[in-house]
Every structure is written in structure tokens, then in C-alpha cells.
Design a protein around this motif. Structure first.
Motif, PDB file in Angstrom:
ATOM      1  N   ASP B   3      13.942 -17.723 -64.356  1.00  0.00           N
ATOM      2  CA  ASP B   3      13.869 -18.390 -62.844  1.00  0.00           C
ATOM      3  C   ASP B   3      13.303 -17.875 -61.363  1.00  0.00           C
ATOM      4  O   ASP B   3      13.180 -17.137 -61.111  1.00  0.00           O
ATOM      5  N   ASN B   4      11.834 -18.826 -61.618  1.00  0.00           N
ATOM      6  CA  ASN B   4      11.041 -17.927 -60.151  1.00  0.00           C
ATOM      7  C   ASN B   4      11.255 -18.383 -59.387  1.00  0.00           C
ATOM      8  O   ASN B   4      11.763 -17.623 -58.227  1.00  0.00           O
ATOM      9  N   GLU B   5      12.746 -19.011 -58.541  1.00  0.00           N
ATOM     10  CA  GLU B   5      12.674 -19.276 -57.649  1.00  0.00           C
ATOM     11  C   GLU B   5      13.873 -18.244 -57.651  1.00  0.00           C
ATOM     12  O   GLU B   5      13.885 -17.956 -56.163  1.00  0.00           O
ATOM     13  N   TYR B   6      14.856 -17.746 -57.993  1.00  0.00           N
ATOM     14  CA  TYR B   6      15.712 -17.481 -58.313  1.00  0.00           C
ATOM     15  C   TYR B   6      15.034 -16.080 -57.841  1.00  0.00           C
ATOM     16  O   TYR B   6      15.540 -14.945 -56.647  1.00  0.00           O
ATOM     17  N   ILE B   7      14.411 -15.381 -58.571  1.00  0.00           N
ATOM     18  CA  ILE B   7      13.245 -14.187 -58.545  1.00  0.00           C
ATOM     19  C   ILE B   7      13.029 -13.947 -56.980  1.00  0.00           C
ATOM     20  O   ILE B   7      13.196 -13.102 -56.094  1.00  0.00           O
ATOM     21  N   GLN B   8      12.407 -14.795 -56.439  1.00  0.00           N
ATOM     22  CA  GLN B   8      11.957 -15.154 -55.120  1.00  0.00           C
ATOM     23  C   GLN B   8      12.363 -15.035 -54.321  1.00  0.00           C
ATOM     24  O   GLN B   8      12.349 -14.155 -52.829  1.00  0.00           O
ATOM     25  N   LYS B   9      13.856 -15.509 -54.041  1.00  0.00           N
ATOM     26  CA  LYS B   9      15.386 -15.529 -53.194  1.00  0.00           C
ATOM     27  C   LYS B   9      15.259 -14.098 -53.086  1.00  0.00           C
ATOM     28  O   LYS B   9      15.829 -13.000 -52.396  1.00  0.00           O
ATOM     29  N   LYS B  10      15.325 -13.352 -54.218  1.00  0.00           N
ATOM     30  CA  LYS B  10      16.101 -12.020 -54.726  1.00  0.00           C
ATOM     31  C   LYS B  10      14.787 -11.175 -53.725  1.00  0.00           C
ATOM     32  O   LYS B  10      15.647 -10.344 -53.055  1.00  0.00           O
ATOM     33  N   VAL B  11      14.232 -10.987 -54.092  1.00  0.00           N
ATOM     34  CA  VAL B  11      12.695 -10.268 -53.668  1.00  0.00           C
ATOM     35  C   VAL B  11      12.608 -10.159 -52.569  1.00  0.00           C
ATOM     36  O   VAL B  11      12.299  -9.545 -51.239  1.00  0.00           O
ATOM     37  N   GLU B  12      13.228 -11.912 -51.802  1.00  0.00           N
ATOM     38  CA  GLU B  12      12.828 -11.025 -49.967  1.00  0.00           C
ATOM     39  C   GLU B  12      14.212 -10.410 -49.682  1.00  0.00           C
ATOM     40  O   GLU B  12      14.502 -10.171 -48.446  1.00  0.00           O
ATOM     41  N   GLN B  13      15.243 -10.126 -50.289  1.00  0.00           N
ATOM     42  CA  GLN B  13      16.572  -9.289 -49.921  1.00  0.00           C
ATOM     43  C   GLN B  13      16.195  -8.130 -50.142  1.00  0.00           C
ATOM     44  O   GLN B  13      15.123  -7.540 -50.719  1.00  0.00           O
ATOM     45  N   ASP B  14      17.208  -6.655 -49.705  1.00  0.00           N
ATOM     46  CA  ASP B  14      16.682  -5.488 -49.772  1.00  0.00           C
ATOM     47  C   ASP B  14      17.461  -5.114 -50.544  1.00  0.00           C
ATOM     48  O   ASP B  14      19.098  -5.360 -50.173  1.00  0.00           O
ATOM     49  N   PHE B  15      17.315  -4.827 -51.844  1.00  0.00           N
ATOM     50  CA  PHE B  15      18.404  -4.330 -52.937  1.00  0.00           C
ATOM     51  C   PHE B  15      19.436  -3.052 -52.899  1.00  0.00           C
ATOM     52  O   PHE B  15      19.911  -3.047 -53.198  1.00  0.00           O
ATOM     53  N   ALA B  16      18.105  -2.427 -51.716  1.00  0.00           N
ATOM     54  CA  ALA B  16      19.309  -0.941 -51.162  1.00  0.00           C
ATOM     55  C   ALA B  16      20.441  -1.866 -50.589  1.00  0.00           C
ATOM     56  O   ALA B  16      21.964  -0.841 -50.978  1.00  0.00           O
ATOM     57  N   ASP B  17      20.927  -2.973 -50.254  1.00  0.00           N
ATOM     58  CA  ASP B  17      21.911  -2.877 -49.808  1.00  0.00           C
ATOM     59  C   ASP B  17      22.975  -3.295 -50.641  1.00  0.00           C
ATOM     60  O   ASP B  17      23.996  -3.274 -51.164  1.00  0.00           O
ATOM     61  N   TYR B  18      22.157  -3.980 -51.971  1.00  0.00           N
ATOM     62  CA  TYR B  18      23.207  -3.929 -52.743  1.00  0.00           C
ATOM     63  C   TYR B  18      23.948  -2.566 -53.402  1.00  0.00           C
ATOM     64  O   TYR B  18      24.999  -3.214 -54.547  1.00  0.00           O
ATOM     65  N   TYR B  19      23.942  -1.206 -53.567  1.00  0.00           N
ATOM     66  CA  TYR B  19      24.543   0.205 -53.896  1.00  0.00           C
ATOM     67  C   TYR B  19      25.788   0.384 -53.329  1.00  0.00           C
ATOM     68  O   TYR B  19      24.768   0.491 -51.782  1.00  0.00           O
ATOM     69  N   PRO B  20      26.713   0.730 -53.779  1.00  0.00           N
ATOM     70  CA  PRO B  20      27.348   1.519 -52.375  1.00  0.00           C
ATOM     71  C   PRO B  20      27.175   3.023 -52.142  1.00  0.00           C
ATOM     72  O   PRO B  20      25.340   3.303 -52.291  1.00  0.00           O
ATOM     73  N   ALA B  21      27.774   2.864 -50.765  1.00  0.00           N
ATOM     74  CA  ALA B  21      26.557   4.068 -49.759  1.00  0.00           C
ATOM     75  C   ALA B  21      27.822   4.431 -49.267  1.00  0.00           C
ATOM     76  O   ALA B  21      29.014   4.022 -48.801  1.00  0.00           O
ATOM     77  N   GLY B  22      27.192   5.475 -48.548  1.00  0.00           N
ATOM     78  CA  GLY B  22      28.521   6.738 -47.777  1.00  0.00           C
ATOM     79  C   GLY B  22      29.794   6.539 -49.072  1.00  0.00           C
ATOM     80  O   GLY B  22      29.397   7.438 -49.778  1.00  0.00           O
ATOM     81  N   ASP B  23      31.505   6.810 -48.092  1.00  0.00           N
ATOM     82  CA  ASP B  23      31.835   6.962 -49.044  1.00  0.00           C
ATOM     83  C   ASP B  23      32.655   6.183 -49.944  1.00  0.00           C
ATOM     84  O   ASP B  23      32.909   7.047 -50.939  1.00  0.00           O
ATOM     85  N   GLU B  24      31.784   4.601 -50.173  1.00  0.00           N
ATOM     86  CA  GLU B  24      32.299   4.009 -51.053  1.00  0.00           C
ATOM     87  C   GLU B  24      31.371   4.357 -51.946  1.00  0.00           C
ATOM     88  O   GLU B  24      31.709   4.607 -53.761  1.00  0.00           O
ATOM     89  N   MET B  25      30.106   4.702 -51.811  1.00  0.00           N
ATOM     90  CA  MET B  25      29.027   5.813 -53.042  1.00  0.00           C
ATOM     91  C   MET B  25      30.251   6.981 -53.600  1.00  0.00           C
ATOM     92  O   MET B  25      30.100   6.982 -54.593  1.00  0.00           O
TER      93      MET B  25
END
Lengths: 266, 748
Positions: B3-25
Motif C-alpha cells: 500500500d504505497n499511500e500507507y508507506i508514504q504517510k509513515k515515512v513522513e512520520q518520525d518512527f523514533a517516536d514509536y519506541y518507548p524512551a526514558g522510564d518507559e524504555m
């Protein structure tokens, strides 16, 4: 193919005519015409999956080991087709030796690694002659000085580069006419690679060498002739261009060859 | 489809936000760790359960294999040996005098320079002017050497009673006090006095216990009532003499002295059933007896009264003999004729023997203590024959002799005519062939039929350790004539004895040999067949062919077939159909007197070989598959043929794996029972298997049969046999693993 540039250097060691190799229904190599010169180093290059290893293994019928593999066309060795029905592949392999990509010494002593081939082929000399054969083979493979004091140690105790030279010694101990090398230095560090390349140059005097390599510099440095293979749209490999190495690397006839050697694809 | 549209949308996002960080990590990581820890506990529990299960198994087996037993024999082995040695002494040459009268013997020896004899120390002491005592192995028979135990043939003598009885019966207390007051009787009867220091200590202890300065003088006339004494026959004469003296001094009651042997005395005493007051003992009370007494509320009191010693004496005029070894002493009273037979420097004069009669206690004691540490195994063959023939019925003896003779040139129990007639008949007994019983076989027959040890009751190890008192009481009450002793059911005898219907003397030799034969044959069959089949399937067979696929599937399934099915197959094919071959008849083999038919070691071995075959094939296939293809390429690329490649490279590299499979197979074969029962393992067999065509039984089959017997004792030997089986299994595996490791090293 243009044969004119190749005819200058004496007799042919191997002549592949319209050779096609199959793995079951899949045609891995199609319609290869390739003449290998005696006492020369011929390099087979090309991108992954282009069938260069298949062609090399077709030269001493190593593909026979794969149950579904078969070849069409002919490979002439001393004018006779090695795929003819009355030809014993054991004799072919005895006269056309092979060195493999990954060093594969036997789990035996260094001495036995070299002597075993002689033994199975009915070496007629005395024990002393056998000792001399082992020493000479190890010297020719430029490893004698490193192993002469530990001939009874396992061949597996050596380093990668040493193992590969031991494999070469093992191959030349049975006195083949041709040595096929399937990326012999790809698993080795640069120093070992250089030593193998030097060794190949020395071996050229007595043997005809066909070498498959991924390493363009290696082909350019170490070979006399170069054959460039590529893969078709149906994933079958075919011979694009074959000429002396100088020509291939300086003024290739085909654009594809130039693209490949300059690193624009592969 | 992507699904190209889906990929396009995702690429625009910062995937680093998808990983837990700090205390959550951190909490995410610790959550993962917790899950890992959970599994750690699961694995730990699993391992513990496995270990506990194994330990329970081991403990159960060990519990059955050791423990107390109440053993009773008809005739003790020691008695048989003593009787034999007594016969040697009483039937020796040159017996000048054989008399109960020790004085007369002493006088006779004194008057004969080549005379020799033996008697209690007292008689020697009386006649020291005409006699010379021989020292034995350099130890002279003095009080000192008797007391420190260096002189052979000395032992302390005791009487025992219990504090409760002494409190209750004044006449017993009086008699004991009188006994200790008049210990000179001991020497009068012919025994040694006890160590003075020990007596003084004993005296002091008694005084302390009574809380008085001095023992009150006893006037026997003050006492009345009954005193019952039982126990050692050695102490018996002392007690009898003492009792007579006690009565002479005015005792108004009755003293009954019984000679039952020390053990018998304690048994009767501790149960309290027969009202025994005093026990005569020629040895110390043992802990089991002590505890048995304590369990019935009797606190044992021990009184040392003297020492027993026998002197071998020659005439004072004898100038050559002073010191002899035990072996020389034995010969002096038995087979030797002249003194010179024993020592070259001694004169060629006949040994003139002055000995007590066969009934004499001195004779018994001398034989028992001075040259009698032998067992049945030490006796000569003829002595065993005599013991056996004298102690079984004539009918039994004849039957045994018809099976095999005792001597080649004479018959012992059968009359020669009847025997010859039987041999000439159509169906001659096996005894007609020239073969005799062996010494070991006779020993076993005597043990089984003459000594007849019977285990009246056995206890497991756990109660033997923790409920010793109760067991001692139970044994003393229910089995008064039995000896309570600790028995290890697994012993050398157990391993080396053949099967027997008496669990006391049954062993596993037949079964161990049977197991070894069967394992040997099955491995001999399964190993080459299995490896060959595996090589064919891996190296030659084309896996695309239906035929080979069917074979492979069959082999995989055969490995899971229940073993009883193999038993049925073995019965149908090897035992029945191939009977001429498996019974050995086709090779002209006929086992004497045996009718094994097809139920032979060979049938069993072949059956178990088939059972192990799939395991070996599958293990070998795996091992062959694991040989790196590069090795095959190296070999073939060098011009080796397929066979050379297999023989020189594939097999040597696969052999450790193949041997692992073989070890597994061997372990399985050793433990198999069901197929062997079907194939026909003998339920009762006492002869060792000698060839592949012999009848057989195996250890597991033997264990199975023993566990089905009703008697408790068979459960004990079953436990011992399980230990034997485990040890055999471990030993065979150790050998196999050692061989495998040697192979692996050679090719590494």
C-alpha cells in the motif's frame, strides 16, 4: 564470440560449445561458448547468480553431485566431450582439479591431506617418494615453510589462508592438468588473498587455471583472460564478453561489461 | 500488494517516536526480563521435578536392596566346617589316647617325648613340671597373652542379667553376687581368670551402682526360689559348677542351667517369654540384642567372669618343638605322621597324639578357634561330597549323582549296577557322561540343601535404620531361633550365583550373562545392518523416488512401534518359522538335555536387533547428514570415487553420531522385557548360556519374574537385581562412550 584475440597463445585446455546447465527445470546457464587457453589464467566474473560458478563446476562435472542437475551442449577436454556417456567423471576430476570457495581440508593430518589423493589414485612410488611428493606439493603451494614441522597436526589447526593453500597443495599433488578455483580467496583476509594470487601466478607455469572471482581488481591483477557473465531476464546466465584481461578492463566491446567493471551495476 | 499511500504517510512520520524512551524504555526492558525470569523458574522447577523423581526411584531401589533380615539356618556353615576339621583331628594317625579325662592326657603327654595334645590352660598349669606349652606364631599361652588377646583361642566369658530382674528376684541378685565372689570356679573348670584390673573396675562399678562400700557377704541359705539360666555352652560348665557350689552352701531353691548357645540365650532372655534370669555368653552382647532387650524393658547388665584358652602342649622332655605356626599346628593334629614332616630339623619320630574325644567341648573349641577360620570353599572336594551325601536323603543324592557324578571312578550314593543299567537304557541320564560336579557347584548345593539359610523376614533399609528396636523385638518374639543381621542383598555372591528358587541364595549370573549375550547379538545384527541401510538411504537412494520415500517413512514409524509387537514378530519368524536355524539344529548343534527349540539367545538377539534397527538407522542418517557437504566436494573434487568418499570421509566423521545411536539402542535393548517374554525367556533357568543356541533369561525378565512372586524376599532381590542392571547399563555405556570419544579424537 570473437576468437581472434585468443588464438595467439597456443592450445586450448577446455572448449565449451553451446553449454547449457540445468537444475531440474531451471536453466542456470545458457549457450556458453568458451575456450580456455593452456597455461594461462582465465578469470570468470559477473554479478551474483550469473552462473559463473555453474560453468566452472561444469568443467569437471562437479554439478553431477546435485541429483537434478544436467548439462546440454559439450565440453571438450583433449578434444573429447566430457559429458559423453563413456566418460568416467572420476577420471575427469583427477585431471581437472578443483579448489573451493571455503577452505575445506580433510579432518586429517596435514601430511595425509596431501598424500590421500595420491594414495587413492594408485601412486606407485615408495614411502619416500610419497614424502617427496607431499613436500613438493606443499612447496609449490608456498606453505611448506609454515607446516614442515607439524605435518602430523590436523589440517584444521591451520589459519584460513594456510588451509586454502593446503587445499591447493592437495589438488596439485595428484598432478592435474587444469585447476578450477571457485572464489578461492573470498573467505580470506587481504594478506592471505595476496599470497593466494601470487601463488596462482606461480602455478600458471605448470597448470591451466580457471578462476571465478567477485573481485574485479583480482581479475584485473591476476588473470590473463577474462570472461564476463551476466544474467538474463529469465535468470539464466550467459556469456557477455570474453577477451584478454587487458582488453576487457580497458576497452570492453560491450557496454554491459563496462558498466559492470566500473561498478555501475552488479 | 504494497500500500504505497500507507508507506508514504509513515515515512513522513518520525518512527523514533514509536519506541518507548526514558522510564518507559526501562520498564519495557525490565518487563522483558521478568518474562525471562518466569521461564527460569519454570525450567528450575522442571529440573527439580526430574531430579526428585530420579532420586525417589533410586531411594526406592536402595531401600529394597539393603536392610535387616531374620535369618535362620538348619545347620550353620561354621558347624559343617568344624565337624569336618574335628573328623580330621579324631581320625589322625597315632592317636595314643583319646579321653575326656584331661589329667590322664596331661600325664600321657608328659611321659612321651614325641607326644602332643591340647586342653584347658588349667591342666597345663597343674602339670607344668612335665609339660611344655607350644607358643603359636611366637605367642606363648600365658595369662598376659590370653588377656591381651594375642594368643589365638582365647575369648572372654560373661554372664548377663538385667537390672529389672535383679531388683525383682533377690535369689538372682544373690546368685550373681555369689558368682562374682567365687570366680576361682572359673579356673577350676579349666578356663582362665579374667583380667584383674577389668574385674576390679567391674567391682567398683557394681558398688557404685548399689551405693555401698562393700558387697554384703551372701549366705545362700537365706534364699529360695527358681533361677533360670540359658546361653553359651562354653560358660555352661562354669555356671553348672557354680550352681552346685551355691546349692552345697545351702541355697534352698532350684537352679536350671540350659545350654542353648549365646544367641539363643539372648533371644529367650530379651523376649522375657521363658522367664530366663541369666544369660551365659562367650561373647559380648551385640547392639541388636541389647536393643531388643531394651524394647521389652530390660536393661542389660554385663559381668565378666573369665577367659577361655586352650593350650597345645608337648612333653617337657621334647627338646625341639617350642613354637609353631597355625598351619603347623593344624598339621600336627591332622595329616602329618612324623615330626619331621612339619619341620626338617625335627626328628623322624611319629607324632603321638593325646586328644579329647569328639564330644568334648575342648575339642570343639580348639578346632573352632585355633585352626578354623575356613569356609566351605576351603574344604577339599571329598569333604564337600561327604558333607553333602551325609546331609541329604539317599534319594536326593542319587538323583544328583545321576545328573552328574561326584567322582569319575566311584559312585557315592547310587549303587553301581543300577547306575550302569540306567546308562545302558534308551534315555541315559546326563551323569553317564564323564563330567563331575565342580567344587563351586557342590558348595552351592550344600548351602542350598544343607545349610539352608532361610530368611524368615526382611525389613527395608528405612525401618532397619530408624525402627531398629521395634524390629529387634519383633524378630526376638516371632523368630527366636533366627539371627537378626544386616544384609546387603546385592553382593558378590548375588552377582556370581545362578538363579535359584530360594531367594536367600538366588543370584543373577545367569541373567547377566543372558543379557550380555542378547545385547551382543542384537548390536552385532543391528549395527552393520543399520549403518548400511542409513548409508544407502543417505548416499545412494534418490529421495524423489516414491519407493525410497516409503522406506524412509516406514523406518521412522518402526522406531515408534511398541516393543511387544517386535516380540510377536520374533515369536512368529525367529522362534517358529526359522526354528531349525535359531535352535542350532541346522548346524548340527544339540544342547545336552535342553529343549530350547527356537527360544534361544539367537532368537532374542535377532528380535531385539530388529527393535534397535530403526533407532540406529535414524541416528546414523542424522550423523551422515551432518557431515559437511564441503568434505564430500573436497574428496570428489580430488577424483575420489563415491565409495572412497564414503569410506574415508563420510563414515569416519559420522561415526561418533552413529555410535551415539548405537549406545541408545544398546540401553534400550538391555532394558527390554516384554518382547523377550513373548519370544520365550526362560522363567527358571540355572545353567549359564554357553552359545547363541542356549536357553536364556535376561536381567529385566528376571526382575519381572521376581517381582511377581508372593514372598517378600523376592522383592529384595528384585531391588538388588535392578541395581545390578543399572550398573551393567552404566558400565556398557561407559565403554561405548569411551570408544566413541576415542574415535572422535582420532578424526578431529
Amino acid at each position: 564470440m570473437n576468437d581472434t584475440n585468443l588464438s595467439s597463445n597456443g592450445h586450448l585446455a577446455i572448449e565449451a560449445n553451446d553449454l547449457s546447465c540445468y537444475y531440474g527445470d531451471f536453466r542456470a546457464v545458457k549457450n556458453v561458448d568458451l575456450d580456455i587457453k593452456q597455461h594461462a589464467i582465465t578469470a570468470l566474473i559477473g554479478p551474483s547468480g550469473c552462473g559463473k560458478s555453474t560453468v566452472l563446476r561444469a568443467f569437471n562435472r562437479m554439478n553431477d553431485l546435485i541429483p537434478v542437475a544436467y548439462a546440454e551442449g559439450e565440453v571438450l577436454f583433449h578434444g573429447a566431450n566430457i559429458y559423453a556417456e563413456d566418460v568416467d567423471p572420476v577420471e575427469i576430476r583427477r585431471r581437472i582439479g578443483m579448489v573451493f570457495q571455503k577452505p575445506n581440508p580433510f579432518p586429517k593430518s596435514i601430511y595425509d591431506n596431501v598424500a590421500w589423493g595420491a594414495k587413492i589414485h594408485g601412486f606407485k612410488g615408495s614411502k619416500q617418494d610419497l614424502d617427496h611428493l607431499v613436500e613438493e606439493s606443499l612447496r609449490d603451494a608456498a606453505i611448506w615453510n609454515e607446516v614442515k614441522d607439524k605435518l602430523d597436526q590436523s589440517g584444521l589447526s591451520l589459519s584460513g589462508g594456510q588451509q586454502q593453500r593446503l587445499c591447493i597443495a592437495r589438488t596439485i599433488a595428484v598432478k592435474p592438468e587444469i585447476i578450477l578455483m571457485d572464489e578461492p580467496a573470498s573467505a580470506l583476509d587481504p594478506i592471505s588473498t595476496l599470497r593466494i594470487e601470487e601463488l596462482i601466478q606461480e602455478l600458471k607455469e605448470n597448470y591451466t587455471i580457471v578462476i571465478v572471482t567477485h573481485n574485479m581488481q583480482q581479475a584485473a591483477r591476476a588473470s590473463d583472460y577474462t570472461a564476463f557473465f551476466n544474467m538474463d531476464s529469465d535468470r539464466a546466465g550467459y556469456l557477455v564478453e570474453y577477451n584478454d584481461t587487458q582488453t576487457i578492463f580497458t576497452s570492453p566491446a560491450e557496454e554491459l561489461t563496462e558498466q559492470y567493471i566500473t561498478g555501475r551495476f552488479g | 500488494m504494497i500500500d504505497n499511500e500507507y508507506i508514504q504517510k509513515k515515512v513522513e512520520q518520525d518512527f523514533a517516536d514509536y519506541y518507548p524512551a526514558g522510564d518507559e524504555m526501562q520498564s519495557q526492558i525490565s518487563g522483558r526480563r521478568t518474562r525471562g525470569k518466569l521461564f527460569f523458574w519454570v525450567f528450575l522447577v522442571a529440573a527439580m521435578v526430574a531430579i526428585i523423581a530420579l532420586l525417589t526411584l533410586l531411594v526406592t531401589i536402595v531401600n529394597q536392596s539393603f536392610g535387616l533380615v531374620a535369618e535362620q539356618v538348619i545347620i550353620p556353615e561354621e558347624t559343617l566346617v568344624t565337624d569336618y576339621n574335628k573328623t580330621r583331628v579324631t581320625s589322625a594317625a597315632n592317636i595314643i589316647e583319646s579321653s575326656e579325662d584331661d589329667e590322664s592326657l596331661a600325664a600321657g603327654i608328659g611321659g612321651d617325648p614325641s607326644g602332643i595334645g591340647f586342653f584347658g590352660y588349667a591342666f597345663y598349669a597343674e602339670n607344668q613340671d612335665i609339660l611344655k606349652a607350644l607358643s603359636i606364631d611366637g605367642v606363648t599361652p600365658s595369662e598376659e597373652n590370653a588377656l591381651n588377646g594375642q594368643y589365638p583361642g582365647t575369648r572372654p566369658l560373661f554372664v548377663y542379667s538385667a537390672a529389672e530382674i535383679i531388683d525383682e528376684k533377690p535369689q538372682v541378685a544373690a546368685f550373681l553376687a555369689y558368682y562374682l565372689e567365687n570366680l576361682e570356679v572359673v579356673s577350676e573348670v579349666g578356663y582362665f581368670a579374667a583380667d584383674e584390673e577389668a574385674l576390679n573396675q567391674q567391682q567398683a562399678a557394681i558398688l557404685e551402682a548399689l551405693g555401698v562400700e562393700e558387697l554384703p557377704h551372701i549366705n545362700p541359705a537365706d534364699f529360695d526360689g527358681e533361677i533360670l539360666v540359658a546361653g553359651s555352652s562354653t560358660v555352661y560348665p562354669v555356671t553348672v559348677a557354680m550352681a552346685e557350689k551355691f546349692k552345697e552352701d545351702g541355697f534352698r531353691g532350684e537352679i536350671i542351667v540350659d545350654s542353648t548357645g549365646t544367641g539363643g540365650g539372648f533371644n529367650a532372655f530379651c523376649t522375657g517369654a521363658e522367664g530366663i534370669d541369666i544369660v551365659d555368653a562367650s561373647r559380648e552382647v551385640d547392639t541388636i540384642e541389647f536393643e531388643a532387650c531394651r524394647a521389652t524393658g530390660l536393661t542389660i547388665n554385663e559381668y565378666l567372669i573369665g577367659q577361655d584358652a586352650v593350650v597345645a602342649a608337648v612333653s617337657a622332655a621334647n627338646e625341639f618343638a617350642d613354637d609353631v605356626s597355625r598351619a603347623q599346628l593344624e598339621l600336627l593334629f591332622t595329616e602329618s605322621i612324623n615330626w619331621s614332616d612339619i619341620d626338617d630339623t625335627w626328628p623322624v619320630q611319629s607324632i603321638n597324639r593325646f586328644i579329647p574325644t569328639a564330644d568334648s567341648g575342648t575339642m570343639d573349641f580348639f578346632v573352632r578357634s585355633v585352626f578354623d577360620e575356613q569356609t566351605l570353599a576351603d574344604l577339599p572336594y571329598y569333604a564337600l561330597v561327604n558333607i553333602y551325601s551325609a546331609n541329604v536323603t539317599v534319594g536326593r543324592c542319587r538323583a544328583v549323582e545321576r545328573e552328574k557324578r561326584f567322582y569319575l571312578d566311584q559312585l557315592v550314593c547310587d549303587n553301581p549296577e543300577a547306575f550302569t543299567a540306567a546308562c545302558a537304557g534308551d534315555n541315559p541320564p546326563s551323569g553317564c557322561t564323564e563330567e563331575t560336579w565342580t567344587h563351586a557347584e557342590l558348595e552351592r548345593m550344600i548351602t542350598a540343601e544343607v545349610v539352608q539359610p532361610q530368611i524368615l523376614k526382611s525389613w527395608y533399609l528405612y525401618p532397619s535404620i530408624f525402627e531398629r528396636q521395634e524390629i529387634a523385638l519383633e524378630a526376638a518374639t516371632n523368630y527366636p531361633n533366627a539371627e537378626l543381621k544386616f544384609k546387603s542383598w546385592i553382593s558378590r555372591d548375588f552377582i556370581t550365583s545362578p538363579q535359584s528358587s530360594q531367594p536367600e541364595i538366588a543370584g543373577v549370573r545367569t541373567a547377566v550373562l543372558g543379557s550380555l549375550w542378547v545385547v551382543f547379538i542384537s548390536v552385532l545384527v543391528a549395527f552393520p545392518l543399520g549403518v548400511a541401510a542409513a548409508l544407502y538411504l543417505e548416499e545412494y537412494a534418490d529421495p524423489r523416488k516414491r519407493f525410497n520415500q516409503i522406506i524412509q517413512a516406514n523406518i521412522n514409524n518402526l522406531a515408534g512401534v511398541p516393543s511387544i509387537i517386535y516380540g510377536m514378530l520374533g515369536l512368529a519368524v525367529f522362534v517358529r518359522f526359522l526354528e531349525p536355524i535359531t535352535s542350532g539344529a541346522a548346524f548340527g548343534y544339540v544342547e545336552a538335555g535342553a529343549t530350547a527349540n527356537g527360544r534361544t539367545i539367537l532368537s532374542a538377539g535377532l528380535t531385539l536387533g530388529l527393535l534397535g534397527l530403526p533407532i540406529i538407522i535414524i541416528a546414523s542418517q542424522e550423523a551422515i547428514k551432518a557431515v559437511p557437504p564441503s568434505l564430500r566436494e573436497a574428496s570428489l573434487g580430488l577424483g575420489a570415487t563415491k565409495w572412497q568418499t564414503i569410506w574415508n570421509h563420510v563414515l569416519p566423521n559420522a561415526i561418533p553420531g552413529i555410535l551415539t545411536g548405537t549406545i541408545l539402542t544398546m540401553s534400550r535393548v538391555i532394558g527390554e522385557t516384554a518382547p523377550l517374554v513373548v519370544v520365550g525367556a526362560s522363567t527358571f533357568i540355572t545353567t549359564d548360556p554357553t552359545s547363541p543356541f542356549s536357553k536364556f533369561t535376561t536381567l529385566p525378565a528376571q526382575i519381572y519374574q521376581w517381582t511377581t512372586r508372593p514372598q517378600d524376599t523376592f522383592r529384595n532381590i528384585a531391588g538388588a537385581a535392578i541395581i545390578a542392571l543399572l550398573v551393567m547399563l552404566l558400565a556398557l555405556n561407559a565403554v561405548a562412550i569411551y570408544l566413541r570419544n576415542r574415535f572422535s579424537k582420532r578424526f578431529a
